[in-house]
Write an enzyme that holds these catalytic residues in place. Structure first.
Site, PDB file in Angstrom:
ATOM      1  N   VAL A   1      -3.874   0.330  -2.804  1.00  0.00           N
ATOM      2  CA  VAL A   1      -4.068  -1.247  -2.462  1.00  0.00           C
ATOM      3  C   VAL A   1      -5.150  -2.570  -1.674  1.00  0.00           C
ATOM      4  O   VAL A   1      -5.166  -3.185  -2.431  1.00  0.00           O
ATOM      5  CB  VAL A   1      -3.202  -1.061  -1.128  1.00  0.00           C
ATOM      6  CG1 VAL A   1      -2.629  -1.848  -0.919  1.00  0.00           C
ATOM      7  CG2 VAL A   1      -1.323   0.168  -1.040  1.00  0.00           C
TER       8      VAL A   1
ATOM      9  N   PHE B   1       4.429  -4.298  -2.177  1.00  0.00           N
ATOM     10  CA  PHE B   1       4.934  -2.966  -3.152  1.00  0.00           C
ATOM     11  C   PHE B   1       4.714  -3.019  -4.569  1.00  0.00           C
ATOM     12  O   PHE B   1       5.546  -3.044  -5.532  1.00  0.00           O
ATOM     13  CB  PHE B   1       6.401  -4.258  -3.827  1.00  0.00           C
ATOM     14  CG  PHE B   1       7.101  -4.836  -2.257  1.00  0.00           C
ATOM     15  CD1 PHE B   1       7.423  -3.676  -1.565  1.00  0.00           C
ATOM     16  CD2 PHE B   1       6.536  -6.110  -1.502  1.00  0.00           C
ATOM     17  CE1 PHE B   1       8.040  -4.788   0.022  1.00  0.00           C
ATOM     18  CE2 PHE B   1       7.426  -6.683  -0.703  1.00  0.00           C
ATOM     19  CZ  PHE B   1       7.927  -5.688   0.212  1.00  0.00           C
TER      20      PHE B   1
ATOM     21  N   LYS C   1       9.492  -3.818   4.364  1.00  0.00           N
ATOM     22  CA  LYS C   1       8.457  -2.999   3.348  1.00  0.00           C
ATOM     23  C   LYS C   1       8.699  -1.252   3.856  1.00  0.00           C
ATOM     24  O   LYS C   1       9.165  -0.582   2.700  1.00  0.00           O
ATOM     25  CB  LYS C   1       6.719  -2.900   3.592  1.00  0.00           C
ATOM     26  CG  LYS C   1       6.057  -1.889   3.371  1.00  0.00           C
ATOM     27  CD  LYS C   1       6.155  -1.833   1.590  1.00  0.00           C
ATOM     28  CE  LYS C   1       5.189  -0.677   1.427  1.00  0.00           C
ATOM     29  NZ  LYS C   1       5.149  -1.235  -0.189  1.00  0.00           N
TER      30      LYS C   1
ATOM     31  N   LEU D   1      17.518   6.166 -10.092  1.00  0.00           N
ATOM     32  CA  LEU D   1      18.792   7.207 -10.385  1.00  0.00           C
ATOM     33  C   LEU D   1      18.597   8.657 -11.073  1.00  0.00           C
ATOM     34  O   LEU D   1      19.959   8.458 -11.687  1.00  0.00           O
ATOM     35  CB  LEU D   1      20.027   6.431 -10.367  1.00  0.00           C
ATOM     36  CG  LEU D   1      20.893   5.269  -9.183  1.00  0.00           C
ATOM     37  CD1 LEU D   1      22.384   5.174  -9.709  1.00  0.00           C
ATOM     38  CD2 LEU D   1      21.060   6.138  -7.906  1.00  0.00           C
TER      39      LEU D   1
ATOM     40  N   CYS E   1       3.342   7.315  -1.100  1.00  0.00           N
ATOM     41  CA  CYS E   1       3.992   6.013   0.099  1.00  0.00           C
ATOM     42  C   CYS E   1       5.638   6.987   0.472  1.00  0.00           C
ATOM     43  O   CYS E   1       5.796   7.436   1.526  1.00  0.00           O
ATOM     44  CB  CYS E   1       4.380   4.870  -0.900  1.00  0.00           C
ATOM     45  SG  CYS E   1       3.326   4.404  -1.257  1.00  0.00           S
TER      46      CYS E   1
HETATM   47  C1  UDX Z   1       6.803   3.233  -4.091  1.00  0.00           C
HETATM   48  C2  UDX Z   1       7.643   1.943  -4.598  1.00  0.00           C
HETATM   49  O1  UDX Z   1       7.872   2.177  -5.494  1.00  0.00           O
HETATM   50  C3  UDX Z   1       6.666   1.171  -4.474  1.00  0.00           C
HETATM   51  O2  UDX Z   1       6.851  -0.727  -4.745  1.00  0.00           O
HETATM   52  C4  UDX Z   1       6.129   1.143  -2.567  1.00  0.00           C
HETATM   53  O3  UDX Z   1       5.091  -0.284  -3.381  1.00  0.00           O
HETATM   54  C5  UDX Z   1       4.766   2.318  -3.062  1.00  0.00           C
HETATM   55  O4  UDX Z   1       5.570   3.400  -2.815  1.00  0.00           O
HETATM   56  P1  UDX Z   1       5.554   4.211  -5.900  1.00  0.00           P
HETATM   57  O5  UDX Z   1       4.862   5.539  -4.765  1.00  0.00           O
HETATM   58  O6  UDX Z   1       3.768   3.977  -6.717  1.00  0.00           O
HETATM   59  O7  UDX Z   1       5.382   3.865  -5.262  1.00  0.00           O
HETATM   60  O8  UDX Z   1       6.137   5.477  -7.015  1.00  0.00           O
HETATM   61  P2  UDX Z   1       7.525   5.078  -7.790  1.00  0.00           P
HETATM   62  O9  UDX Z   1       7.375   4.520  -9.591  1.00  0.00           O
HETATM   63  O10 UDX Z   1       7.915   4.641  -6.682  1.00  0.00           O
HETATM   64  O11 UDX Z   1       8.188   6.309  -7.844  1.00  0.00           O
HETATM   65  C6  UDX Z   1       7.943   7.697  -6.633  1.00  0.00           C
HETATM   66  C7  UDX Z   1       8.391   9.039  -7.038  1.00  0.00           C
HETATM   67  O12 UDX Z   1       9.685   8.937  -6.906  1.00  0.00           O
HETATM   68  C8  UDX Z   1       7.659   9.339  -7.808  1.00  0.00           C
HETATM   69  O13 UDX Z   1       7.361  11.146  -7.619  1.00  0.00           O
HETATM   70  C9  UDX Z   1       8.911   9.750  -9.066  1.00  0.00           C
HETATM   71  O14 UDX Z   1       8.483  10.400 -10.096  1.00  0.00           O
HETATM   72  C10 UDX Z   1       9.813   9.860  -8.529  1.00  0.00           C
HETATM   73  N1  UDX Z   1      11.651   8.742  -8.786  1.00  0.00           N
HETATM   74  C11 UDX Z   1      11.151   7.634  -8.971  1.00  0.00           C
HETATM   75  C12 UDX Z   1      12.499  10.308  -8.620  1.00  0.00           C
HETATM   76  O15 UDX Z   1      12.727  11.068  -8.616  1.00  0.00           O
HETATM   77  N2  UDX Z   1      13.483   9.356 -10.075  1.00  0.00           N
HETATM   78  C13 UDX Z   1      13.776   7.926  -9.959  1.00  0.00           C
HETATM   79  O16 UDX Z   1      14.943   7.219 -10.203  1.00  0.00           O
HETATM   80  C14 UDX Z   1      12.724   7.134  -9.412  1.00  0.00           C
END
Ligand code: UDX
Length: 447
Positions: free
Chosen positions: A11, A153, A208, A254, A264
């Protein structure tokens, strides 16, 4: 504006380069002197698309600096962003020691009016604590040091785009002066049409946490649904598509599979649950969201056991080790949770990831690493797709199958087409979709 940034992790560093790109004079600092030296040389300590190029651009135009002594980043600053780590304690509470220390450091070195901005994700109520810490450190500047919340975000792999073209800018502050300062920080982005949402501090802090927890909840909802689909013969991909066509629901977040990881969601969800119960409200279902997420690993293990029978002595290839595509970050990566469980059960684990291999080796040294997907598949009794990197979508499936001891694929991200897997002779197990068993696969390959 003169801007200081304390903490140059994901960040913090993205904040530094994007604010310099917007035209501010930015000085970043970090307690890790090696990292500062690396940044001064224009090298990013982690992978993020476009980050290193923008880092070098900022350094060469003289608007971006990195210093190991925080005083230099703070003394002249109009605004100081605190973007230090808030890792989970054993209890699940966010550990805010570094936030307090950063606040005290700002107070010690501030020379005049300064806005101290929480950029790290912190539990609601942190600003109040931070304000107290600032005042205790510098009673003489009590009225000059104000606190604001400006949560980030950004999503890894898209961080620069998220920072420069955000969906919304959220600022929690207590005075018109503080809001005005933040409007100036983001003036070019606001001018391009992005909405700035101005709230009180508690609302910004909570919004957040709530956003991350809600996204995690959607993922766990669809993963629980996948378990039900497996028992009814329904296809979770089609169910998600149908749900997603309702504009009140939407299709994002989904996708069923191995669940969420990263720095996060796992941490923020538990921290929100903890802060809520400390405030006297047992927020229902947050613990369930985490439990269902853990269950996704067990569900994958069951499929592997079903396909392989005993784990001992079996060679299992994991494709994708980072927590999602586009990053070398393996923090809380589902692939590594699965690897640990497989190793415990006596399997041999070999992994391949386009970027996360070095980090994965550090976290789970028992994983053997391969040079590419085909190398990983060589002699494997089963391949598990853990992270949906693009290069895995274009694999030559027949070649992959021929290299393996048995062509068995566990698709932890539901990226392959069942017909294509069947045509390539694979036994295929996906999350929440009807499986193709070994018997099905061989029956179809008979003339
Ligand atoms: C997340 C939030 O999206 C972001 O807004 C916040 O600031 C920080 O946390 P990030 O951790 O970079 O960001 O990844 P993100 O793309 O959100 O995916 C998180 C996890 O969820 C990944 O492991 C991804 O594979 C998983 N995921 C995502 C699923 O299993 N299914 C989905 O439908 C979407």
């Amino acid at each position: 504006m003169q801007i200081g940034v304390i903490g140059t992790g994901h960040v913090g560093l993205v904040t530094c380069v994007s604010l310099a790109h917007l035209g501010h004079d930015v000085c970043g600092t970090d307690s890790d002197a090696d990292k500062i030296a690396q940044l001064q040389d224009g090298m990013s300590p982690f992978f993020e698309p476009d980050l290193e190029g923008m880092l070098q651009e900022g350094l060469s135009c003289g608007r971006l600096h990195f210093v190991s002594h925080p005083a230099e980043a703070i003394r002249e600053a109009d605004v100081v962003f605190i973007s230090v780590g808030t890792p989970p304690r054993a209890s699940g509470d966010a550990n805010l020691v570094a936030v307090e220390a950063a606040g005290r450091t700002v107070a010690r070195h501030a020379t005049g009016r300064c806005l101290v901005v929480e950029k790290s994700t912190v539990p609601t109520g942190t600003a109040h604590r931070l304000r107290r810490a600032l005042r205790r450190e510098r009673p003489d500047l009590a009225l000059e040091l104000e606190v604001a919340s400006n949560p980030e975000f950004l999503s890894e792999g898209n961080a620069i785009k998220n920072a420069l073209e955000p969906d919304r800018i959220l600022v929690g502050a207590e005075s018109e002066w503080a809001h005005q300062v933040m409007r100036s920080v983001y003036a070019p982005i606001i001018a391009s049409g992005c909405e700035i949402v101005e709230t009180d501090i508690a609302t910004a802090e909570l919004a957040k946490h709530a956003s991350n927890a809600f996204l995690a909840l959607r993922i766990s909802f669809v993963n629980a649904l996948a378990r039900l689909c497996e028992r009814t013969g329904a296809d979770v991909l089609a169910v998600s598509d149908v749900m997603g066509k309702d504009p009140r629901i939407g299709r994002h977040f989904l996708s069923a599979g191995l669940g969420y990881g990263g720095s996060c969601f796992p941490k923020d969800l538990i921290a929100l649950k903890r802060i809520s119960s400390q405030l006297g409200y047992e927020f229902p279902f947050l613990a369930e969201v985490a439990r269902v997420n853990d269950e996704t690993i067990e569900a994958a293990l069951e499929k592997i056991r079903d396909a392989l029978w005993n784990m001992e002595g079996k060679r299992i290839a994991l494709l994708g080790l980072s927590f999602k595509p586009g990053t070398d970050d393996v923090r809380f990566a589902p692939a590594l949770s699965l690897a640990r469980r497989l190793l415990e059960e006596g399997a041999q684990v070999v992994g391949y990831d386009p970027m996360g291999m070095a980090n994965a080796r550090q976290d789970v040294p028992e994983i053997e690493t391969a040079s590419d997907s085909y190398d990983a598949a060589e002699g494997a009794h089963c391949v598990v797709l853990c992270t949906e990197w693009d290069e895995f979508l274009n694999l030559d499936l027949e070649k992959l199958g021929r290299l393996m001891a048995h062509p068995i694929m566990i698709d932890g991200r539901n990226v392959f087409d069942s017909d294509a897997m069947r045509a390539a002779g694979f036994a295929y197990y996906a999350a929440g979709r009807p499986p193709i068993t070994e018997e099905d696969a061989s029956a179809r390959s008979q003339p």
